[in-house]
Design a protein around this motif. Structure first.
Motif, PDB file in Angstrom:
ATOM      1  N   ILE A 160       0.862  -1.184   0.000  1.00 21.60           N
ATOM      2  CA  ILE A 160       0.000   0.000   0.000  1.00 21.60           C
ATOM      3  C   ILE A 160       0.895   1.230   0.000  1.00 21.60           C
ATOM      4  N   SER A 169      -4.822   3.427   0.377  1.00 19.69           N
ATOM      5  CA  SER A 169      -5.766   2.324   0.193  1.00 19.69           C
ATOM      6  C   SER A 169      -5.417   1.536  -1.057  1.00 19.69           C
ATOM      7  N   VAL A 170      -5.861   0.289  -1.092  1.00 20.59           N
ATOM      8  CA  VAL A 170      -5.658  -0.559  -2.268  1.00 20.59           C
ATOM      9  C   VAL A 170      -6.772  -1.599  -2.298  1.00 20.59           C
ATOM     10  N   LEU A 172      -7.611  -5.263  -4.212  1.00 23.91           N
ATOM     11  CA  LEU A 172      -7.008  -6.295  -5.052  1.00 23.91           C
ATOM     12  C   LEU A 172      -7.673  -7.637  -4.800  1.00 23.91           C
TER      13      LEU A 172
END
Length: 241
Positions: A160, A169-170, A172
């Motif tokens: 991140i 934020s991420v 996936l």
């Protein structure tokens, strides 16, 4: 392409205009397929592939708050609250990971950090759920021995990037099932290898089951007698996202 999944949120709704305002904001997001609402239940249901954190932000942009009530089917959702063990930090909660198994062996992860230093943070699932000594007691990276190399282990969840404002934020997906990771711990840190020192920017948490869609209709806590909105206010003050 990821399969769509359903997510429900408690939202203060007083009239049909409220529903229209929230729906209009949500439908502007990429990955939103359908939006439905129940005025009596004060619930919004969304089907699609958009991150739950983005959905909350879209609802909050209308001047209303939102509480996640459930994601996916029963026994396919999990959550991990990330905290620092540093004694120099007043509000220890600094991150959250929401997880939903959207298809057998495919789980999406919505990770958010707040209040940490800028930089790149590595996210790994560890062998054990022991966070009594912070990251130092969590063991090695999960699946690293079987994989041969840590970088190819199932427990490597990527990274991140956190900006100067302390927020990152991420969203996936990983080829794992929720049942594989329940009870394990997550470490989020700029450090690598053996965590022989704790710092304010090394976060740990245990992965726990979370409610599926329609599994959680609680409006008042049976222990404290507080409403979900009173609890939400208290948790937000502590740093919960």
């Amino acid at each position: 392409m990821l399969p769509a999944f359903e997510t429900t949120f408690a939202v203060p709704l007083s009239c049909e205009s409220c529903i229209k305002s929230v729906s209009t904001s949500l439908l502007k997001l990429d990955g939103i397929h359908t939006v439905s609402a129940s005025l009596p239940a004060q619930l919004i249901s969304i089907t699609g592939t958009a991150p739950p954190s983005a959905i909350v932000t879209a609802i909050q942009s209308t001047g209303r708050d939102a509480i996640l009530r459930g994601s996916g089917r029963a026994d396919t959702a999990a959550v991990c609250i990330l905290e620092t063990h540093s004694r120099t930090v007043r509000d220890s909660v600094r991150g959250l990971i929401r997880m939903v198994e959207v298809a057998p062996g495919t789980t999406v992860l919505d990770m958010t950090l707040r209040g940490v230093s800028a930089g790149r943070y590595n996210v790994t699932v560890r062998e054990t759920g022991d966070i009594s000594r912070g990251a130092a007691s969590t063991g090695g990276i999960w699946d690293a021995l079987q994989a041969g190399q840590a970088s190819s282990a199932k427990g490597v969840f990527g990274s991140i990037e956190v900006g100067a404002g302390g927020l990152g934020s991420v969203f996936l997906d990983k080829p794992i099932g929720i049942c594989e990771i329940i009870g394990r711990s997550v470490v989020v840190s700029r450090q690598e290898g053996q965590f022989d020192r704790e710092d304010a920017d090394t976060l740990v948490g245990v992965i726990a089951r979370s409610a599926g869609v329609w599994d959680n209709d609680k409006t008042v806590c049976s222990c404290s007698g507080k409403t979900v909105w009173e609890e939400r206010k208290e948790q937000t003050a502590k740093g919960m996202l």
